[in-house]
Motif scaffolding. Structure first.
Motif, PDB file in Angstrom:
ATOM      1  N   HIS A  98      36.498  56.284  81.157  1.00  0.00           N
ATOM      2  CA  HIS A  98      36.025  57.673  81.187  1.00  0.00           C
ATOM      3  C   HIS A  98      34.758  57.839  82.020  1.00  0.00           C
ATOM      4  O   HIS A  98      34.511  58.919  82.577  1.00  0.00           O
ATOM      5  N   ASN A  99      33.935  56.792  82.099  1.00  0.00           N
ATOM      6  CA  ASN A  99      32.703  56.900  82.900  1.00  0.00           C
ATOM      7  C   ASN A  99      32.927  56.586  84.369  1.00  0.00           C
ATOM      8  O   ASN A  99      31.969  56.558  85.150  1.00  0.00           O
ATOM      9  N   GLY A 100      34.160  56.325  84.765  1.00  0.00           N
ATOM     10  CA  GLY A 100      34.487  56.059  86.160  1.00  0.00           C
ATOM     11  C   GLY A 100      34.584  54.595  86.517  1.00  0.00           C
ATOM     12  O   GLY A 100      35.036  54.257  87.621  1.00  0.00           O
ATOM     13  N   ASN A 101      34.192  53.707  85.619  1.00  0.00           N
ATOM     14  CA  ASN A 101      34.303  52.273  85.891  1.00  0.00           C
ATOM     15  C   ASN A 101      35.768  51.867  86.006  1.00  0.00           C
ATOM     16  O   ASN A 101      36.622  52.348  85.266  1.00  0.00           O
ATOM     17  N   GLU A 102      36.034  50.934  86.921  1.00  0.00           N
ATOM     18  CA  GLU A 102      37.400  50.470  87.131  1.00  0.00           C
ATOM     19  C   GLU A 102      37.833  49.526  86.001  1.00  0.00           C
ATOM     20  O   GLU A 102      37.060  48.683  85.541  1.00  0.00           O
ATOM     21  N   PHE A 103      39.064  49.684  85.562  1.00  0.00           N
ATOM     22  CA  PHE A 103      39.640  48.778  84.561  1.00  0.00           C
ATOM     23  C   PHE A 103      40.207  47.557  85.263  1.00  0.00           C
ATOM     24  O   PHE A 103      41.015  47.669  86.196  1.00  0.00           O
ATOM     25  N   THR A 104      39.768  46.365  84.822  1.00  0.00           N
ATOM     26  CA  THR A 104      40.252  45.110  85.405  1.00  0.00           C
ATOM     27  C   THR A 104      40.522  44.085  84.310  1.00  0.00           C
ATOM     28  O   THR A 104      40.253  44.310  83.131  1.00  0.00           O
ATOM     29  N   ALA A 105      40.999  42.933  84.747  1.00  0.00           N
ATOM     30  CA  ALA A 105      41.295  41.834  83.827  1.00  0.00           C
ATOM     31  C   ALA A 105      40.054  41.388  83.064  1.00  0.00           C
ATOM     32  O   ALA A 105      40.153  40.916  81.924  1.00  0.00           O
ATOM     33  N   ASP A 106      38.889  41.520  83.670  1.00  0.00           N
ATOM     34  CA  ASP A 106      37.647  41.108  83.015  1.00  0.00           C
ATOM     35  C   ASP A 106      37.422  41.898  81.724  1.00  0.00           C
ATOM     36  O   ASP A 106      36.896  41.356  80.744  1.00  0.00           O
TER      37      ASP A 106
END
Length: 525
Positions: free
Chosen positions: A97-105
């Motif tokens: 929601h804050n714009g951060n990308e979703f990744t495996a980490d």
């Protein structure tokens, strides 16, 4: 004539309200009690998971039929040549929601957080040895052995943003039992269809549609989630048009609502069993007049209680005929359920009194009973009925009821010696029941086992289920565990829980087997 005019006016108001809701795409959703916390790894609670699942996504979900649904994972399979490693391929192009990308980490961080010591979700990941990001969109989970059912355990493990968690000092899970607060308790940042706008615990929360949601845009773009603990007030709010959808419908109101113009009721079974639990350790009960022993530690007393509780009377009187009596903790759809375990004996007060006398308690004893007073399952009313039933065999029960938010910590902390609760099984497998309710309390297991019951041999059998790949062997182990659980009777199953949703006419929401309706799936006519 006056009544007719009022009824017509009320109908027009309700219709206008619904049309307004549909046009504004706002849904006013009422429940009897609130999510315990927004920290997604703190509490293994159905109501909490239901609310949080609108904000956060898991790797895998379940649809209305109970089938797997790919969410943040688009595919999952055992690694070629190594059946101890699960591979998860992740959805690309997803943002928090804050714009951060979703990744495996973020997946690595979240699973490790969910299996940490304080988390009440840790038993679901007890067989995980390590979680590794192979690249930005591939995660490998190393198990302690072959774990064919591990994906079943992921449907309520929500994925958090590592960066957001570190920035807000919520790397550690909230210690709910200790009354701890952290930033994640009242704030959230997920990848789900809805963003948190405001939060007033136990009163009202507002969610709005996430414009960057990776899935299909829902018809409901704003949710007003209101907590109305009193049953009559909650139903009145629906009838007056103040709310549109009520998830917790008292069963005594189902027929009345179903026959009311402008109201639709959906009902069906939930994948959940209600039961009583009690302290069966050697330490005497603090609430009893017997101070030199614990009567409940005696199997004869537990058998007497089993024979004295009239489950059919509870079904007819308290549950208005909607519940299904059972004598096993396994709901009907769960692997390991058997008709033999499900079948209850006839109520036999005479034999129960004989057992009490044989155990040395012909004059009975006293005990305190804890119940939540704001559950959809009518826990307080059930407890009141059982108080009378146990009185017939000389057990004087002193009932104390409190809101679910206060009742739940009593159980997890081991402060309650006699309590009523319910247990859903999102994995549809008996191991989920054994891990939390049967296994000795400690480490990754027994989180909801405050009974003092401990059987090391049974513990070893339970732990073996996580990595047993031979279906026949596993099924036999499950059956053997059930044999012991049924014989020891340290928990007292009551019934398979029914569900009822009530909503304004023109709203469509079928019963969800886990009682986790998703507002992204709700439609308006």
């Amino acid at each position: 004539m006056q009544k007719t005019i009022v009824a017509i006016a009320a109908g027009l108001m309700a219709t206008t309200t619904l049309i307004g809701s549909a046009n504004a795409e706002t849904l006013r959703w009422a429940r009897s009690f609130d999510s315990l916390t927004l920290d997604p790894h703190s509490q293994n609670s159905g109501v909490t998971h239901n609310f949080n699942s609108h904000i956060y996504d898991s790797l895998i979900g379940r649809d209305i039929d109970g089938e797997f649904l790919p969410l943040l994972a688009t595919d999952w399979y055992l690694k070629e040549g190594d059946d101890t490693v699960w591979v998860f391929e992740l959805r690309e192009g997803v943002t928090f929601h804050n714009g951060n990308e979703f990744t495996a980490d973020d997946v690595v961080f979240s699973i490790d957080r969910a299996r940490s010591e304080i988390s009440n979700m840790r038993q679901l990941h007890a067989d995980v040895e390590s979680v590794t990001a192979i690249d930005d969109y591939t995660v490998e989970v190393q198990m302690s052995g072959p774990s064919p059912l591990y994906p079943n355990n992921l449907t309520n493990t929500f994925i958090m943003d590592r960066e957001w968690s570190e920035e807000n000092d919520v790397v550690e899970v909230q210690d709910f039992a200790a009354g701890e607060e952290n930033y994640a308790v009242r704030n959230a940042n997920g990848t789900g269809a809805y963003e948190l706008v405001s939060r007033d615990p136990d009163v009202r929360s507002v969610l709005t549609y996430n414009e960057n949601y990776w899935g299909e845009e829902p018809q409901v773009t704003e949710i007003e989630y209101v907590v109305i603990s009193d049953n009559a007030t909650r139903m009145a709010a629906l009838l007056s048009g103040e709310v549109d959808f009520v998830q917790d419908v008292p069963f005594q109101d189902v027929e009345r609502l179903a026959s009311t113009d402008g109201i639709v009721v959906e009902s069906g079974p939930e994948n959940r069993v209600s039961f009583f639990g009690y302290w069966v350790g050697e330490e005497p009960l603090s609430s009893s007049n017997i101070t030199d022993a614990n009567p409940l530690a005696d199997p004869l007393v537990r058998e007497a209680i089993h024979l004295a509780v009239d489950r059919d009377a509870i079904r007819q009187v308290v549950m208005r005929g909607y519940s299904v009596p059972t004598c096993t903790l396994a709901p009907l759809r769960v692997s390991g359920w058997t008709e033999e375990n499900d079948t209850c004996p006839e109520v036999d007060i005479d034999r129960a009194n004989e057992l009490m006398a044989e155990a040395g308690y012909a004059d009975g004893f006293s005990i305190a009973l804890d119940a939540a007073n704001n559950t959809a399952g009518n826990d307080e009313a059930i407890a009141q009925a059982v108080v009378g039933m146990l009185g017939q065999i000389g057990i004087e029960v002193n009932l104390t009821s409190r809101p679910q938010a206060q009742h739940s910590p009593l159980i997890t902390s081991g402060e309650s010696e006699f309590y009523i609760m319910s247990w859903g099984v999102p994995t549809f497998d008996s191991a989920y029941i054994f891990n939390d309710l049967v296994h000795t309390k400690g480490g990754n297991y027994g989180t909801y086992n405050p009974t003092g019951y401990s059987n090391p041999e049974l513990d070893a059998m339970i732990e073996s289920l996580g990595t047993e790949t031979d279906t026949a062997v596993r099924d036999q182990t499950v059956a053997d565990i059930w044999d012991v659980v049924q014989e020891d009777r340290f928990l007292l199953p009551l019934h398979n829980n029914p569900l009822a949703y009530a909503m304004r006419e023109g709203i469509n929401m079928p019963i969800h087997p886990e009682n986790k309706p998703q507002m992204r799936d709700l439609t308006f006519d």
